[in-house]
Design a protein around this motif. Structure first.
Motif, short mmCIF file in Angstrom:
data_model
loop_
_atom_site.label_atom_id
_atom_site.label_comp_id
_atom_site.label_asym_id
_atom_site.label_seq_id
_atom_site.Cartn_x
_atom_site.Cartn_y
_atom_site.Cartn_z
N MET A 61 0.83 -1.20 0.00
CA MET A 61 0.00 0.00 0.00
C MET A 61 0.87 1.26 0.00
SD MET A 61 -3.01 -1.12 2.67
CE MET A 61 -3.66 0.52 2.79
N ALA A 62 1.90 1.25 0.84
CA ALA A 62 2.79 2.41 0.91
C ALA A 62 3.52 2.61 -0.41
CB ALA A 62 3.78 2.24 2.05
N ARG A 63 4.02 1.54 -0.96
CA ARG A 63 4.75 1.65 -2.23
C ARG A 63 3.83 2.19 -3.33
NH1 ARG A 63 9.83 -0.94 -4.65
NH2 ARG A 63 9.57 -0.30 -6.81
N ALA A 64 2.60 1.72 -3.38
CA ALA A 64 1.65 2.21 -4.38
C ALA A 64 1.38 3.71 -4.19
CB ALA A 64 0.36 1.41 -4.32
N LEU A 65 1.22 4.15 -2.94
CA LEU A 65 1.02 5.57 -2.67
C LEU A 65 2.22 6.40 -3.13
CD1 LEU A 65 -0.57 5.61 0.90
CD2 LEU A 65 -1.55 6.61 -1.18
N ILE A 66 3.42 5.90 -2.82
CA ILE A 66 4.64 6.61 -3.21
C ILE A 66 4.75 6.67 -4.73
CG2 ILE A 66 7.16 6.55 -3.18
CD1 ILE A 66 6.92 5.29 -0.33
N GLU A 67 4.57 5.53 -5.40
CA GLU A 67 4.69 5.49 -6.86
C GLU A 67 3.68 6.41 -7.53
OE1 GLU A 67 4.41 1.28 -7.64
OE2 GLU A 67 6.60 1.04 -7.51
N LYS A 68 2.46 6.47 -6.99
CA LYS A 68 1.40 7.31 -7.57
C LYS A 68 1.72 8.79 -7.40
CE LYS A 68 -3.46 8.48 -7.02
NZ LYS A 68 -4.66 8.26 -6.21
N ASN A 69 2.23 9.16 -6.23
CA ASN A 69 2.42 10.57 -5.89
C ASN A 69 3.83 11.11 -6.08
OD1 ASN A 69 -0.24 11.53 -4.67
ND2 ASN A 69 0.06 9.53 -3.74
N ASN A 70 4.82 10.22 -6.14
CA ASN A 70 6.20 10.67 -6.26
C ASN A 70 7.00 9.65 -7.08
OD1 ASN A 70 8.82 11.55 -6.00
ND2 ASN A 70 8.64 12.05 -3.84
N PRO A 71 6.92 9.72 -8.39
CA PRO A 71 7.60 8.75 -9.24
C PRO A 71 9.13 8.81 -9.16
CG PRO A 71 6.62 10.49 -10.56
CD PRO A 71 6.16 10.71 -9.16
N ASN A 72 9.68 9.81 -8.52
CA ASN A 72 11.14 9.93 -8.40
C ASN A 72 11.74 8.88 -7.46
OD1 ASN A 72 10.94 12.18 -10.02
ND2 ASN A 72 11.23 13.64 -8.36
N VAL A 73 10.97 8.38 -6.53
CA VAL A 73 11.52 7.55 -5.46
C VAL A 73 12.03 6.21 -5.96
CG1 VAL A 73 11.01 6.34 -3.30
CG2 VAL A 73 10.20 8.68 -3.65
N PHE A 74 11.23 5.48 -6.69
CA PHE A 74 11.61 4.13 -7.10
C PHE A 74 12.13 4.06 -8.53
CE2 PHE A 74 8.54 3.36 -3.62
CZ PHE A 74 9.40 2.70 -2.76
N CYS A 75 12.48 5.20 -9.10
CA CYS A 75 13.02 5.18 -10.46
C CYS A 75 14.45 4.67 -10.43
CB CYS A 75 12.94 6.56 -11.09
SG CYS A 75 14.01 7.79 -10.32
N LYS A 76 14.91 4.21 -11.56
CA LYS A 76 16.28 3.67 -11.67
C LYS A 76 17.29 4.81 -11.61
CE LYS A 76 15.19 -0.67 -13.24
NZ LYS A 76 14.68 -1.39 -12.13
N GLY A 77 18.48 4.47 -11.17
CA GLY A 77 19.57 5.45 -11.16
C GLY A 77 19.92 5.91 -9.77
N GLN A 78 21.16 6.34 -9.64
CA GLN A 78 21.63 6.84 -8.35
C GLN A 78 21.59 8.35 -8.35
OE1 GLN A 78 25.48 5.15 -7.70
NE2 GLN A 78 24.66 3.18 -7.07
#
Length: 150
Positions: A61-78
């Protein structure tokens, strides 16, 4: 690179006990320290990626909320900036924050109802702020509006 997680919550539950905790797998509870007062401790990491098994509903649930509202968090790259081009109102959706689950919200409503019936004042305590005026919008609970509506 992957996000680091803290020790699982189940490892910590043995140290928490309260007569008014719903069961031994929750981290919210209340107590009455003296007449007229009730202390309510909320678990703002109820819905969170922090300390949760990635297979758990709460993590998902938390991951889905984060992905929906802040796509920067789980994107690839350092060296990514979690807050770049994210409106301030959605900057709270990062792994170091969390939210209050529905079961806990119902429990909170019950606690506040008990306070009214017993003519008690309540003090709410949580690790993640609930009032944006008291903190940065980056650090408030995912669903602070819903909690404050209770």
């Amino acid at each position: 690179s992957s996000l680091k997680t803290s020790p699982q919550r189940s490892q910590s539950s043995a140290s928490l006990s309260s007569a008014d905790a719903p069961d031994d797998q929750v981290f919210y509870y209340s107590f009455v320290p003296c007449e007229g007062w009730r202390i309510i401790l909320l678990d703002a990491f109820d819905i969170s990626t922090t300390g949760r098994d990635p297979r758990s509903c709460e993590y998902k649930m938390a991951r889905a909320l984060i992905e929906k509202n802040n796509p920067n968090v789980f994107c690839k790259g350092q060296n990514r900036d979690w807050f770049k081009a994210i409106p301030k109102s959605r900057q709270r959706f990062v792994p170091f924050n969390g939210g209050i689950g529905q079961q806990q919200l119902k429990w909170l409503q019950h606690q506040l109802d008990q306070c009214c019936r017993a003519n008690q004042r309540a003090i709410l305590i949580t690790h993640v702020p609930l009032l944006p005026q008291a903190a940065s919008l980056r650090t408030v609970a995912y669903n602070y509006e819903e909690v404050l509506a209770v």
